[in-house]
Design an enzyme around this catalytic site. Sequence first.
Site, PDB file in Angstrom:
ATOM      1  N   TYR A 251      41.970  73.379  22.003  1.00 47.00           N
ATOM      2  CA  TYR A 251      42.404  74.676  22.523  1.00 47.00           C
ATOM      3  C   TYR A 251      43.853  74.545  22.968  1.00 47.00           C
ATOM      4  CZ  TYR A 251      37.316  74.850  23.087  1.00 47.00           C
ATOM      5  OH  TYR A 251      35.972  74.764  22.890  1.00 47.00           O
ATOM      6  N   GLU A 270      48.022  64.908  11.095  1.00 46.04           N
ATOM      7  CA  GLU A 270      48.056  63.640  11.853  1.00 46.04           C
ATOM      8  C   GLU A 270      48.547  62.531  10.927  1.00 46.04           C
ATOM      9  OE1 GLU A 270      47.641  63.338  14.998  1.00 46.04           O
ATOM     10  OE2 GLU A 270      46.544  65.120  15.632  1.00 46.04           O
TER      11      GLU A 270
HETATM   12 ZN   LIG Z   1      50.579  64.712  18.804  1.00 50.37          ZN
END
Ligand SMILES: [Zn+2]
Length: 302
Positions: A251, A270
Amino acid sequence: MLDWNNEGYLNLIYYKTDFTSEKFYSIFNELWRLNKGFSWSVIGFSLLGKPILEFRIGNSKDNIIHINAGMHANEWNNSALLMKLFDELLLNSANNSKILDNVTLSIVPMINPDGIDLVLNNFPNNDYLRENIIKINKFSLDFSGWKANIRGVDLNNQFPACWELIKTIDFKKSEYSSRDFPGPYPLSEPEAIALYNLTLNNNFSEVYALHSQGEEFYWGFNNLEPPESEFLADKIEKITGYKAVRTIKSYGGYKDWFIQDYKKPGFTIELGKGINPLPLSRFETDLNTLRNLILFCITDRK
Ligand SMILES: [Zn+2]
């Protein structure tokens, strides 16, 4: 397939290094001296007054794809990677202006310059701030685990997307911290406000927030993402070899807010695998992955 030159204007060694804000600004100056085929603006200032820069390159008025990096201090490697690829974009578009006919890229390589400089051992001058930082860091002078901005707020927990629910995640902090504190209220920090306003004032068609690590990417938020997100996630999975993850308990993130308010594709990527800050020995590997992603962004997908 696009004919792409990986060299760019400046040698890799300019990027494959501890990438402080000073290095970032000096490379920007050098690239601007060499090639004015882009526009730039200051979208805000960090708490310590460092400019947060946006670069814009491309010829499309209605397809603007936004990419940002360096929101988390110990993920500064992504600022270096994104800046290196901006350099390549500059050179390649100078040689072939058509490659950016269908898209304009909005690039913010370093959202958290104060935090990045701290991780790279550049302590701020201000005594009060120094004391506070050391206290927050539990009296350690090792800042390698620092993700927050210089005040101890995690900038990727600052956006108004179910912000109140952050407190329900057990590892989140309730006070200023080197990581995971969402701030006293949404958009309390200038760095987050800068990115928020930039996004409000533009009609981005997609956004990509570069983080580390895990070699995966997140593309969902509360089932609010458009069908196109899944289509793109499939493609990105193939291109990068990273795992596509639809929803995680996340969130208040930038991509969460973008998906929620615009119903357009937003991604948190990522990059890399290991312990942050990722070692420079990974640089070329992650550079290749990010290059593939950016080439995908600028390729006509129809
Ligand atoms: Zn990060």
